[in-house]
Design a protein around this motif. Structure first.
Motif, PDB file in Angstrom:
ATOM      1  N   ARG A 180       5.169  15.090   8.300  1.00  0.00           N
ATOM      2  CA  ARG A 180       6.034  14.587   7.231  1.00  0.00           C
ATOM      3  C   ARG A 180       5.211  13.926   6.125  1.00  0.00           C
ATOM      4  NH1 ARG A 180      10.597  14.175   5.130  1.00  0.00           N
ATOM      5  NH2 ARG A 180      11.027  11.988   5.539  1.00  0.00           N
ATOM      6  N   ARG A 198      -3.412  14.363   2.150  1.00  0.00           N
ATOM      7  CA  ARG A 198      -2.131  14.159   1.473  1.00  0.00           C
ATOM      8  C   ARG A 198      -2.287  14.277  -0.039  1.00  0.00           C
ATOM      9  NH1 ARG A 198       0.439   8.537   2.726  1.00  0.00           N
ATOM     10  NH2 ARG A 198      -1.061   7.951   1.152  1.00  0.00           N
ATOM     11  N   ALA A 199      -3.457  13.819  -0.519  1.00  0.00           N
ATOM     12  CA  ALA A 199      -3.714  13.990  -1.953  1.00  0.00           C
ATOM     13  C   ALA A 199      -4.007  15.456  -2.260  1.00  0.00           C
ATOM     14  CB  ALA A 199      -4.875  13.098  -2.383  1.00  0.00           C
ATOM     15  N   LEU A 245       1.056   9.602  -5.448  1.00  0.00           N
ATOM     16  CA  LEU A 245       1.378  11.002  -5.165  1.00  0.00           C
ATOM     17  C   LEU A 245       2.381  11.553  -6.167  1.00  0.00           C
ATOM     18  CD1 LEU A 245       1.675  10.814  -1.305  1.00  0.00           C
ATOM     19  CD2 LEU A 245      -0.002  12.114  -2.588  1.00  0.00           C
ATOM     20  N   LEU A 273       5.422  10.456  -6.590  1.00  0.00           N
ATOM     21  CA  LEU A 273       6.805  10.385  -6.129  1.00  0.00           C
ATOM     22  C   LEU A 273       7.583   9.472  -7.065  1.00  0.00           C
ATOM     23  CD1 LEU A 273       6.497   9.947  -2.266  1.00  0.00           C
ATOM     24  CD2 LEU A 273       6.539  12.018  -3.628  1.00  0.00           C
ATOM     25  N   ASN A 315      -3.645   4.420   3.870  1.00  0.00           N
ATOM     26  CA  ASN A 315      -2.229   4.051   3.805  1.00  0.00           C
ATOM     27  C   ASN A 315      -1.304   5.217   4.114  1.00  0.00           C
ATOM     28  OD1 ASN A 315      -2.746   5.472   1.515  1.00  0.00           O
ATOM     29  ND2 ASN A 315      -1.668   4.108   0.126  1.00  0.00           N
ATOM     30  N   PHE A 344       1.895   6.999   5.411  1.00  0.00           N
ATOM     31  CA  PHE A 344       3.248   6.458   5.512  1.00  0.00           C
ATOM     32  C   PHE A 344       3.660   6.399   6.974  1.00  0.00           C
ATOM     33  CE2 PHE A 344       3.569   8.769   1.308  1.00  0.00           C
ATOM     34  CZ  PHE A 344       3.306   7.628   0.572  1.00  0.00           C
ATOM     35  N   PRO A 345       4.593   5.524   7.293  1.00  0.00           N
ATOM     36  CA  PRO A 345       5.029   5.395   8.702  1.00  0.00           C
ATOM     37  C   PRO A 345       5.903   6.583   9.121  1.00  0.00           C
ATOM     38  CG  PRO A 345       6.282   3.932   7.299  1.00  0.00           C
ATOM     39  CD  PRO A 345       5.263   4.566   6.431  1.00  0.00           C
ATOM     40  N   MET A 394       6.343  15.738   2.803  1.00  0.00           N
ATOM     41  CA  MET A 394       7.270  14.984   1.967  1.00  0.00           C
ATOM     42  C   MET A 394       6.874  15.017   0.482  1.00  0.00           C
ATOM     43  SD  MET A 394       8.062  11.744   0.690  1.00  0.00           S
ATOM     44  CE  MET A 394       7.007  10.604   1.573  1.00  0.00           C
ATOM     45  N   PRO A 395       5.589  14.773   0.136  1.00  0.00           N
ATOM     46  CA  PRO A 395       5.229  14.856  -1.277  1.00  0.00           C
ATOM     47  C   PRO A 395       5.466  16.261  -1.853  1.00  0.00           C
ATOM     48  CG  PRO A 395       3.444  13.891  -0.008  1.00  0.00           C
ATOM     49  CD  PRO A 395       4.464  14.352   0.965  1.00  0.00           C
ATOM     50  N   LYS A 435      -7.877   0.864   1.791  1.00  0.00           N
ATOM     51  CA  LYS A 435      -7.320   0.841   3.135  1.00  0.00           C
ATOM     52  C   LYS A 435      -6.506   2.108   3.325  1.00  0.00           C
ATOM     53  CE  LYS A 435      -4.186  -1.779   5.318  1.00  0.00           C
ATOM     54  NZ  LYS A 435      -3.216  -2.861   5.361  1.00  0.00           N
ATOM     55  N   GLU A 454       0.837  -1.209   0.000  1.00  0.00           N
ATOM     56  CA  GLU A 454       0.000   0.000   0.000  1.00  0.00           C
ATOM     57  C   GLU A 454       0.867   1.253   0.000  1.00  0.00           C
ATOM     58  OE1 GLU A 454      -1.549  -2.021   3.338  1.00  0.00           O
ATOM     59  OE2 GLU A 454      -1.435  -3.246   1.535  1.00  0.00           O
ATOM     60  N   TRP A 455       2.023   1.163   0.677  1.00  0.00           N
ATOM     61  CA  TRP A 455       2.874   2.347   0.732  1.00  0.00           C
ATOM     62  C   TRP A 455       3.505   2.624  -0.629  1.00  0.00           C
ATOM     63  CZ3 TRP A 455       5.270   0.620   6.002  1.00  0.00           C
ATOM     64  CH2 TRP A 455       4.334   0.885   7.024  1.00  0.00           C
ATOM     65  N   PHE A 467      -7.053   5.223  -1.385  1.00  0.00           N
ATOM     66  CA  PHE A 467      -7.189   3.777  -1.478  1.00  0.00           C
ATOM     67  C   PHE A 467      -8.219   3.256  -0.482  1.00  0.00           C
ATOM     68  CE2 PHE A 467      -3.161   5.003  -3.107  1.00  0.00           C
ATOM     69  CZ  PHE A 467      -2.938   4.172  -4.188  1.00  0.00           C
ATOM     70  N   LEU A 510       0.485   6.750  12.014  1.00  0.00           N
ATOM     71  CA  LEU A 510      -0.147   5.444  12.207  1.00  0.00           C
ATOM     72  C   LEU A 510      -0.852   5.344  13.549  1.00  0.00           C
ATOM     73  CD1 LEU A 510       2.526   3.096  10.631  1.00  0.00           C
ATOM     74  CD2 LEU A 510       0.292   3.681   9.727  1.00  0.00           C
TER      75      LEU A 510
END
Lengths: 291, 288, 284
Positions: free
Chosen positions: B136, B193-194, A181, A183, B128, B130-131, B140-141, B126, A173-174, B124, B179
């Motif tokens: 961030r 995030r999108a 996105l 990336l 998702n 990022f960890p 990050m994007p 589920k 999923e990541w 999505f 998370l």
């Protein structure tokens, strides 16, 4: 079926069951006995000679007296060289295998097979190769550099295999999320996938270190025997395992220090393997939580 | 640009933009006066051994919510993934036909995939995140797309979080792990995030199906509020939800072992006066 | 798979690294061949098997006694370690009381992590004098077999454990439903079901035994002779390389590389068949 016949059959089955139980218990006792015998000897002979000065002093009288200070420095240097060479190469290979090419493609299979075979090459053969390639052909001589690079070749398969498993355990999923996105694959790796796989990558590093540290045969003709404190990477340096070998085989009266060195080697290996194992278990747990 | 009065699909009350900081409605010509944003022409999609989708043609209209309904396994997710070329990540996936976003061919060899995906966000099934920390996740994007100015970064992060109604909930713990959020919060973070990349199109693959009913309602309201600002394509199994939020609906069904689009039209028409008997049966709950 | 332009340099770097990693094996083979070529060219491969002794300075290159010794110590160790290793696995899985199972398994894993030079040290200082008390000189084929047994036993136990873990649960339930005894379940159902994995593990252990240098070198006595009894001192191919590499020159050195090639061939055949049987990967 005849009644007495059946009773006889049951008796035989009962007997077989008990014989089997007896054999298994005996075998387990023998294995445990051998282990405890070995461990006991190591502890008894090794621990009596352990002290702080043993760890830091230079070896004297061919190692019979004194400590293992210079040996530990050489060992650490050899391991550092090995990992500095193996980790970038191995990580890049693992990333390529997991993220960019399919394991079933011809290139993927070729690399995988070659690494599998490499993992099976006997260590003395690595020693021969390291001697002719690094020491002679590349002109590095008997040096910490030669020994470290030889060990890098040896540790590469186990490092790549563990790192690969760690990267594959990162949820898809990541990957999809990062791609959606916009990336680049590189950014996704740098910011998400490699950090997420960090525990497994550390475990891979530690397993590689463990493999390299336990090695003797590949070092005798590459990093050599010299037990002085090395002053550069081009100096010969004696690794801990080589020290144990030399003390027990070639130095009369060196057994006590050999045992003490062996105990230190084993304790270091146990710590390294223990951390590696708990790291991979932690990764597994986190997978379960996030899944 | 002013809000267009003759819009009848989206009532003005639903479009009140006070909660929004991404700016006033600009994208939306009225849904009843449709202007194609994505044009799909005779799309077929196949994996190594099976055809997942064939002969799909439809227009997706700018500023509207288009719901894709139909039973599982009839190619809706594959269809969605082909729009932002996420199908590229699946080895052996082949696509025929054309997808035009603003008349630019998505699947052309020289398309800049990263730029394309920046314009087309995706959510999505589920959540998702990022960890990484909440901050961030959003920064990050942006940084990867070349936005480095710290003031701009923090401003855009706050805007995006405000738009998804998450700002007040997380503003004091932006640096804690994403998370650790609840499922519904995680999904809203993913939407943020999108949104933070300021896309034109949002693809959503059953965004509420992994959430509890309360979170699901929150996310649904959020999606509804996107109408007019973004072109939204949403896959959902929840017919009631499709009916509540969509302007247009497309019904997918398996025919001859491959998914295909049976009927496409205004949401109201699909649900109340379906032209095709399969559609009629499905929306009335008789099949699927 | 899509490869956007920004990723292209990264992919190139990764691909070059992977090629280097894969090329190490090729490099090893090339250099072994290069070094052994002078003597192979001069005397031919056959004389390494037919010459009557190992006197490389007198141009007598008979490796046969050491080859026999290598096989004897390797096969001997596998024969002893297989039942013990399997028993250790079965013990942890089915026979050990609950409190003992985990410590026992940890112990086997620990045994797997002990370096060969430590086994050698212990063998040399404890096992060899122990054997010598019954039958001098002590340093012998038997000592080699015993030390190798302890070394490869964990390999057999751990791979067998993985193979048994992969046996579907319903086999066990089915066997229990038929009222089979524990021994029947194990011998008749479990071990046959896990046969491929177990065999793979045994081959892997055999490869490890044949390729082992230090432990055998330290306990086996290192006399070049074809072993005729368990108490004969022997010298294996690996030990021979380790002992003579330090001073060998010319054809002598080249012939050591020949024995390296031979060893590699032997071990690789075993390792390849092990991985074909699916007995786990070679490493890890």
């Amino acid at each position: 079926m005849d009644n007495s016949h059946q009773a006889y059959g049951q008796l035989m089955a009962w007997k077989r069951d008990h014989l089997m139980t007896l054999f298994i218990w005996l075998a387990a006792l023998m294995v445990a006995g051998a282990f405890l015998w070995l461990l006991g000897d190591l502890l008894v002979h090794g621990a009596t000679h352990l002290s702080w000065s043993f760890l830091v002093d230079a070896p004297e009288n061919a190692g019979r007296a004194g400590g293992i200070g210079s040996i530990i420095v050489s060992t650490l240097l050899i391991l550092t060289v090995a990992m500095l060479a193996a980790v970038p190469l191995g990580l890049a290979t693992a990333v390529l295998l997991t993220e960019f090419i399919s394991a079933t493609s011809r290139f993927g299979r070729l690399i995988g097979m070659s690494l599998d075979v490499l993992a099976g090459v006997p260590s003395i053969v690595f020693g021969l190769f390291g001697n002719v390639f690094f020491s002679v052909y590349l002109g590095l001589g008997f040096s910490i550099l030669s020994g470290g690079l030889t060990l890098a070749c040896m540790a590469l398969p186990i490092f790549i295999n563990t790192a690969e498993a760690g990267l594959r355990a990162v949820p898809d999923e990541w990957r999809a999320g990062a791609a959606a996105l916009g990336l680049s694959r590189g950014a996704a790796l740098l910011h998400i996938l490699i950090p997420a796989a960090a525990p497994a990558l550390t475990a891979a590093l530690l397993l590689g270190v463990g493999r390299a540290m336990a090695e003797t045969a590949a070092l005798i003709f590459t990093s050599g025997y010299v037990d002085r404190m090395p002053s550069s990477l081009m100096d010969s340096g004696r690794a801990l395992s080589v020290h144990i070998y030399d003390l027990s085989m070639n130095v009369a009266g060196g057994d006590a220090n050999a045992y003490a060195s062996a105990l230190i080697l084993i304790v270091l290996l146990m710590i390294i393997n223990g951390i590696a194992q708990s790291l991979s278990e932690k990764l597994l747990q986190r997978r379960i939580i996030t899944a | 640009m002013t809000v267009i009065e003759k819009n009848v699909c989206c009532t003005p009350s639903e479009m009140s933009s006070e909660a929004f900081t991404l700016g006033p409605l600009q994208l939306g010509p009225p849904c009843c006066d449709p202007e194609p944003h994505i044009q799909i022409k005779n799309l077929s999609l196949s994996y190594a051994d099976k055809t997942a989708l064939s002969g799909v043609s439809l227009d997706i209209y700018r500023g509207c919510i288009t719901a894709l309904i139909g039973p599982s396994g009839c190619g809706k997710t594959s269809f969605l993934s082909s729009l932002n070329r996420l199908t590229d990540m699946i080895a052996g996936c082949k696509i025929k036909g054309e997808i035009l976003v603003d008349s630019v061919n998505v699947h052309a060899a020289n398309t800049d995939v990263q730029a394309l995906r920046r314009r087309i966000g995706m959510i999505f099934q589920k959540p998702n995140p990022f960890p990484l920390s909440i901050r961030r996740n959003l920064e990050m994007p942006l940084k990867e797309h070349g936005i480095r100015d710290r003031y701009v970064l923090s401003h855009r992060v706050e805007k995006a979080l405000t738009d998804v109604g998450l700002w007040d909930e997380v503003k004091d713990r932006l640096d804690s792990p994403a998370l650790a959020l609840s499922g519904g919060q995680q999904q809203r973070l993913c939407i943020a995030r999108a949104l933070v990349l300021e896309p034109e199109i949002l693809l959503m693959d059953e965004p509420c199906s992994a959430l509890d009913p309360l979170s699901s309602a929150v996310v649904e309201d959020l999606i509804k509020s996107l109408r007019g600002r973004y072109t939204v394509v949403i896959v959902t199994h929840n017919l009631a939800q499709a009916r509540r939020i969509a302007n247009y609906a497309g019904f997918f069904w398996m025919q001859e072992r491959t998914g295909t689009l049976i009927e496409f039209g205004r949401c109201q028409q699909i649900f109340e006066a379906p032209a095709h008997q399969l559609t009629a049966a499905y929306v009335s709950g008789a099949r699927g | 798979m899509s490869r956007s332009r920004t990723d292209q340099p990264l992919i190139s770097v990764l691909a070059i690294s992977a090629v280097i990693a894969a090329a190490i094996l090729l490099l090893i083979l090339l250099f072994l061949l290069r070094e052994s070529w002078p003597v192979l060219n001069k005397v031919g491969i056959l004389r390494f098997f037919t010459d009557d002794g190992w006197y490389p300075l007198e141009a007598r290159f008979g490796l046969a006694p050491m080859l026999w010794a290598t096989l004897a110590v390797g096969i001997g160790a596998v024969l002893v370690a297989t039942p013990l290793g399997l028993a250790a696995t079965l013990f942890t899985r089915f026979y050990a009381p609950r409190w003992l199972a985990l410590p026992f398994q940890r112990m086997v894993a620990l045994l797997a992590g002990i370096p060969s030079v430590v086994f050698g040290l212990w063998g040399l200082t404890v096992l060899v004098p122990f054997i010598a008390a019954f039958e001098p000189p002590g340093a012998s084929l038997l000592a080699g077999i015993l030390i190798l047994t302890i070394m490869i036993l964990p390999t057999i136990a751990l791979t067998a454990d993985a193979a048994l873990a992969a046996v579907p649960e319903h086999y066990l339930r089915g066997s229990a439903a038929l009222g089979f005894s524990r021994a029947t379940t194990i011998l008749g159902v479990l071990l046959p079901a896990a046969k491929a994995g177990i065999t793979g593990g045994i081959l892997l252990a055999a490869a490890r035994a044949l390729g082992e240098t230090m432990a055998v070198l330290m306990v086996a006595g290192n006399v070049v002779q074809t072993p005729t009894s368990l108490f004969d001192p022997i010298r294996t191919l690996t030990a021979n390389i380790a002992l003579e590499m330090a001073y060998a020159t010319g054809d002598h050195r080249a012939s050591l590389f020949v024995s390296g090639l031979m060893l590699m061939g032997l071990v690789l055949v075993l390792a390849m068949s092990a991985s074909r049987l699916g007995g786990g990967r070679l490493h890890g």
